[in-house]
Enzyme design. Structure first.
Site, PDB file in Angstrom:
ATOM      1  N   SER A 123       0.993  -1.442  -0.088  1.00  0.00           N
ATOM      2  CA  SER A 123       0.052   0.323   0.212  1.00  0.00           C
ATOM      3  C   SER A 123       0.812   1.003   0.249  1.00  0.00           C
ATOM      4  O   SER A 123       1.922   0.865   0.341  1.00  0.00           O
ATOM      5  CB  SER A 123      -0.813  -0.280   1.561  1.00  0.00           C
ATOM      6  OG  SER A 123      -1.498   1.277   0.968  1.00  0.00           O
ATOM      7  N   TYR A 167      -2.589  -0.381  10.465  1.00  0.00           N
ATOM      8  CA  TYR A 167      -2.577  -1.103   8.960  1.00  0.00           C
ATOM      9  C   TYR A 167      -1.038  -0.238   8.783  1.00  0.00           C
ATOM     10  O   TYR A 167      -0.767  -1.168   7.722  1.00  0.00           O
ATOM     11  CB  TYR A 167      -3.981  -0.358   8.297  1.00  0.00           C
ATOM     12  CG  TYR A 167      -3.740  -0.217   6.879  1.00  0.00           C
ATOM     13  CD1 TYR A 167      -3.947  -1.791   6.202  1.00  0.00           C
ATOM     14  CD2 TYR A 167      -3.520   0.295   5.572  1.00  0.00           C
ATOM     15  CE1 TYR A 167      -4.174  -2.046   4.781  1.00  0.00           C
ATOM     16  CE2 TYR A 167      -3.055  -0.151   4.375  1.00  0.00           C
ATOM     17  CZ  TYR A 167      -3.451  -1.095   4.099  1.00  0.00           C
ATOM     18  OH  TYR A 167      -3.709  -1.187   2.971  1.00  0.00           O
TER      19      TYR A 167
END
Length: 285
Positions: free
Chosen positions: A144, A157
């Site tokens: 990501s 995250y």
């Protein structure tokens, strides 16, 4: 002509679904894994709509947090007489935990890492010996933009994706002598995947000292989602397919306008501006 065999995790939706369809289109046989096979309907429909039959796909159940299930699936795949050599591993399965760092308890943080990091590592390690013996393989980890930049309200995250980035880079150097290439795909925000809508947060988030700031961040995120509403998960699938077919793919592939912008802003001058912008946001709340 069949190019090879791929295993894709998290295939029931989002990047995983698009990647399966794209790899089939490029000539690969795909082991499409997902936690719940009852959710395979969307992938089946997408394959049929694209004009491909289901003869190049095998739907298999896999919860990457379950070690026994992971080992059993690897044994099944490697023992398959027709499609037993995994040429391409796409580690796509992932979840998102949101919330400020001091609000996230140990169990929720561990849950984040079990899927996004430890599950990825476990499956990769299980397949590496066979790849190394054949001296061929591509390991494509869906990371990501948050794997290289910390974002408020996403500490868990970001931490899990930072871990994936570091582990993948180290593994890449270890495996290149065996003609095994590790690559990281770093998407920005793709609202169509639904990842943000399915994110988990601490139950008592409303009582957090950061509740007011969280509301401001939610509004900013909603605005960004509107700006990126046309971001197509197919972009990520195409990049994955290109990596699969490349002779010597590079380490990192940002995907999406915001991902490219973030990658460019990692330089020292822009980083100072970014940090000041974050500080001012928190001071304002």
């Amino acid at each position: 002509m069949q190019r090879g065999t791929a295993l894709v995790t998290g295939s029931s939706s989002g990047f995983g679904l698009s990647t399966c369809v794209e790899l089939v289109r490029r000539g690969y046989f795909v082991w499409a894994s997902m936690r719940d096979l009852d959710r395979a309907g969307r992938l089946r429909a997408a394959l049929e709509a694209s004009g491909f039959g289901l003869d190049r796909v095998e739907f298999v159940a896999l919860d990457v947090t379950n070690a026994e299930q992971t080992d059993a699936l690897v044994d099944r795949i490697l023992g398959d007489e027709r499609h037993g050599a995994v040429d391409i591993l796409v580690n796509n399965a992932g979840v998102m935990v949101t919330g400020f760092a001091e609000d996230i308890d140990d169990s929720l943080l561990r849950e984040q890492f079990e899927t996004n990091f430890f599950g990825l590592v476990r499956l990769t390690q299980a397949l590496l010996p066979a790849m190394r013996e054949r001296r061929y393989g591509k390991i494509i980890n869906i990371s990501s933009v948050s794997g290289r930049r910390g974002l408020p309200n996403h500490s868990a995250y970001c931490a899990s994706k930072f871990a994936v980035e570091g582990w993948s880079e180290a593994l890449r150097y270890e495996m290149i002598p065996y003609n095994i290439f590790v690559s990281l795909v770093e998407p920005g925000m793709f609202p169509a995947t639904g990842l943000f809508d399915l994110s988990r947060s601490p139950q008592a988030v409303g009582d957090s000292v950061h509740a007011k700031t969280r509301i401001s961040l939610a509004a900013a995120t909603a605005t960004l989602k509107k700006l990126l509403v046309h971001a197509d998960p197919q972009w990520v699938a195409q990049v994955v397919a290109e990596i699969a077919m490349a002779d010597a793919p590079r380490l990192r592939y940002p995907v999406g306008i915001d991902a490219w912008g973030s990658a460019l802003s990692l330089g020292p001058v822009v980083r100072v501006w970014w940090e000041q912008a974050m500080i001012q946001m928190f001071r304002a709340n």
